[in-house]
Design a protein around this motif. Sequence first.
Motif, PDB file in Angstrom:
ATOM      1  N   LEU A  34      65.568 128.733  38.018  1.00  0.00           N
ATOM      2  CA  LEU A  34      65.499 128.315  36.617  1.00  0.00           C
ATOM      3  C   LEU A  34      65.020 126.873  36.477  1.00  0.00           C
ATOM      4  O   LEU A  34      64.181 126.563  35.614  1.00  0.00           O
ATOM      5  N   GLU A  35      65.539 125.975  37.305  1.00  0.00           N
ATOM      6  CA  GLU A  35      65.126 124.570  37.235  1.00  0.00           C
ATOM      7  C   GLU A  35      63.636 124.425  37.521  1.00  0.00           C
ATOM      8  O   GLU A  35      62.930 123.666  36.858  1.00  0.00           O
ATOM      9  N   GLY A  36      63.151 125.183  38.498  1.00  0.00           N
ATOM     10  CA  GLY A  36      61.733 125.142  38.826  1.00  0.00           C
ATOM     11  C   GLY A  36      60.871 125.673  37.693  1.00  0.00           C
ATOM     12  O   GLY A  36      59.795 125.129  37.413  1.00  0.00           O
ATOM     13  N   VAL A  37      61.350 126.723  37.026  1.00  0.00           N
ATOM     14  CA  VAL A  37      60.624 127.260  35.877  1.00  0.00           C
ATOM     15  C   VAL A  37      60.499 126.207  34.788  1.00  0.00           C
ATOM     16  O   VAL A  37      59.441 126.025  34.187  1.00  0.00           O
ATOM     17  N   GLN A  38      61.610 125.476  34.540  1.00  0.00           N
ATOM     18  CA  GLN A  38      61.595 124.443  33.504  1.00  0.00           C
ATOM     19  C   GLN A  38      60.620 123.328  33.862  1.00  0.00           C
ATOM     20  O   GLN A  38      59.853 122.852  33.007  1.00  0.00           O
ATOM     21  N   ILE A  39      60.613 122.919  35.121  1.00  0.00           N
ATOM     22  CA  ILE A  39      59.690 121.868  35.564  1.00  0.00           C
ATOM     23  C   ILE A  39      58.243 122.317  35.394  1.00  0.00           C
ATOM     24  O   ILE A  39      57.383 121.561  34.918  1.00  0.00           O
ATOM     25  N   LEU A  40      57.960 123.546  35.762  1.00  0.00           N
ATOM     26  CA  LEU A  40      56.601 124.068  35.637  1.00  0.00           C
ATOM     27  C   LEU A  40      56.178 124.178  34.173  1.00  0.00           C
ATOM     28  O   LEU A  40      55.031 123.884  33.823  1.00  0.00           O
ATOM     29  N   GLY A  66      65.498 140.977  37.210  1.00  0.00           N
ATOM     30  CA  GLY A  66      66.792 140.867  36.543  1.00  0.00           C
ATOM     31  C   GLY A  66      67.235 139.443  36.295  1.00  0.00           C
ATOM     32  O   GLY A  66      68.426 139.192  36.121  1.00  0.00           O
ATOM     33  N   ASN A  67      66.288 138.504  36.267  1.00  0.00           N
ATOM     34  CA  ASN A  67      66.617 137.093  36.032  1.00  0.00           C
ATOM     35  C   ASN A  67      66.615 136.814  34.531  1.00  0.00           C
ATOM     36  O   ASN A  67      65.656 136.289  33.964  1.00  0.00           O
ATOM     37  N   VAL A  68      67.712 137.179  33.893  1.00  0.00           N
ATOM     38  CA  VAL A  68      67.764 137.154  32.432  1.00  0.00           C
ATOM     39  C   VAL A  68      67.680 135.733  31.874  1.00  0.00           C
ATOM     40  O   VAL A  68      67.112 135.520  30.790  1.00  0.00           O
ATOM     41  N   ASP A  69      68.210 134.735  32.588  1.00  0.00           N
ATOM     42  CA  ASP A  69      68.131 133.353  32.107  1.00  0.00           C
ATOM     43  C   ASP A  69      66.686 132.867  32.028  1.00  0.00           C
ATOM     44  O   ASP A  69      66.315 132.122  31.106  1.00  0.00           O
ATOM     45  N   ILE A  70      65.881 133.297  32.976  1.00  0.00           N
ATOM     46  CA  ILE A  70      64.474 132.901  32.958  1.00  0.00           C
ATOM     47  C   ILE A  70      63.726 133.636  31.850  1.00  0.00           C
ATOM     48  O   ILE A  70      62.840 133.067  31.202  1.00  0.00           O
ATOM     49  N   VAL A  71      64.092 134.882  31.613  1.00  0.00           N
ATOM     50  CA  VAL A  71      63.501 135.620  30.487  1.00  0.00           C
ATOM     51  C   VAL A  71      63.793 134.877  29.185  1.00  0.00           C
ATOM     52  O   VAL A  71      62.902 134.689  28.345  1.00  0.00           O
ATOM     53  N   LYS A  72      65.031 134.433  29.013  1.00  0.00           N
ATOM     54  CA  LYS A  72      65.399 133.684  27.802  1.00  0.00           C
ATOM     55  C   LYS A  72      64.591 132.395  27.683  1.00  0.00           C
ATOM     56  O   LYS A  72      64.106 132.053  26.607  1.00  0.00           O
ATOM     57  N   LYS A  73      64.453 131.699  28.810  1.00  0.00           N
ATOM     58  CA  LYS A  73      63.722 130.431  28.801  1.00  0.00           C
ATOM     59  C   LYS A  73      62.256 130.638  28.417  1.00  0.00           C
ATOM     60  O   LYS A  73      61.702 129.902  27.594  1.00  0.00           O
TER      61      LYS A  73
END
Length: 387
Positions: A34-40, A66-73
Amino acid sequence: MSEMLEKILAMKLVQQKDKDGRTPLHCAASIGYLEGVQILLDQSNLDPYQTASDGFCPIHVASMRGNVDIVKKLLQVSSDSIELLSKRGENILHVAAKYGKDNVVNFVLKEERLENFINEKDNGGNTPLHLATMHRHPKVVSSLTWDKRVDVNLVNDRGQTALDAVLSVKHPTTFDQALIWTALKSAGARPAGNSKFPPNRRCKQYSESPKMDKYKDRVNTLLLVSTLVATVTFAAGFTMPGGYNSSDPNVGMAALLMRNMFHMFVICNTTAMYTSILAAIILIWAQLGDLNLMDTALRFALPFLGLALTAMSLGFMAGVYLVVSNLHWLAIVVVIIGIICLVGLLVPFFLLFLPSKSTNRILRHISYYPFLILVWASKSPEMKRED
C-alpha cells in the motif's frame, strides 16, 4: 523498502514495463504494498490506467489478489478507475468473483457508487455470479446471493443462468458444486430452460444419484455403524453400572436403581439401541438396489443413527458418573468432558443436514454460518495458505 523505491523512481523507471507488460504499480498492487502504491501515485508522470499483456490495469490486479485497501486507494485517486474494464470486459467485481476474493466482493457490494457492477456483464455475457459459479467459489456465490440487488436468473451469451453454469464446470469438485448449488437454490435461482450447453451435460446435476457402487459403500458403512451401536447398547443393558442385588427381597434388581443418573443411563441406552436397530432396518431396505430407495433410506436413517450416537454418548457419561460419584471432582470432570465431546459430536452431524436449499428467509439465516463452516472445511491446505 520505501527508500529504495524513492531511489528507483529518481531513475525515472516509473513507466517501465516487464516482459508481461506490468508496470511498477501493477507489481505493488499485486503484492499488497500500500505504501508503495501511494508513493507511485504521487508521481506526476504516472499513468495508473496502463494495461499489462493480460489486459489488467493495476486495480484489476489488486482485485485479483484480494488487496482491498489498494482497490480503495486507486478508486480514491481517480473516479475514472470505476469504469475500467479488462480486455474481456471485466470490472473489478468480475475479477474478484472469478478469483474468489470475497473481501473485495463484499467491499464492492457495500459501495453505493459501484452498484452498477453487481449485474454487469462481461464480453461473454457473464455476470460476477456466473464467474464465481463457474470457477467454484461457494463463499463468493453466497455473498452475492444474499444481496437482493443481484439478479440470480440473468443469462449469459450461451443462454445459461448461474444455476446452469454449475453444470458447465468441466472438472467439478463435488462438494464445492453442492455448496454452490445450495446457495443458488436457496436464493431462488432457476435454470434458463434454453441453455446452449449440451443437453447430456445439463442433465448431470450434482444432486443426481451417483454410481451404485459409491452408494452401496455409504449404505454398508452406515449399516456397520448402526449394528455396532445396537450391539454395544444391548451388552450395556445387561451389565448395569453398580451391578445387581444378590440378597432378598431385591434379588436381581439393579443396585443403583433409585439414583437419578441411573434412570438417565437406562433411558439413553434404550433409546440408542432401538434407534440404531431402526436405522439398520431402514438401511437393509436400501440394499434392494433401487437408487431412489437408497437415497430415501439414507435421508431417514441418518437422523436415527445420529440420535442413537447421541443417546449412547449420554448413557456412557451417566454410567461413568454413577460409578465415580463418591469422588466428587472426578464426577464433575466426567460430566464436563462428556458435554464438550457431545457438542463436538453434534456439530458435524447437524452439518449433514445444513445448509438448507429452502428459499425461506428464516431457514437461510439458520444455514448461514453452517454454510461458511462447510466452505472453510472444503478448502485444501494449499488454498488456505494462499488466502
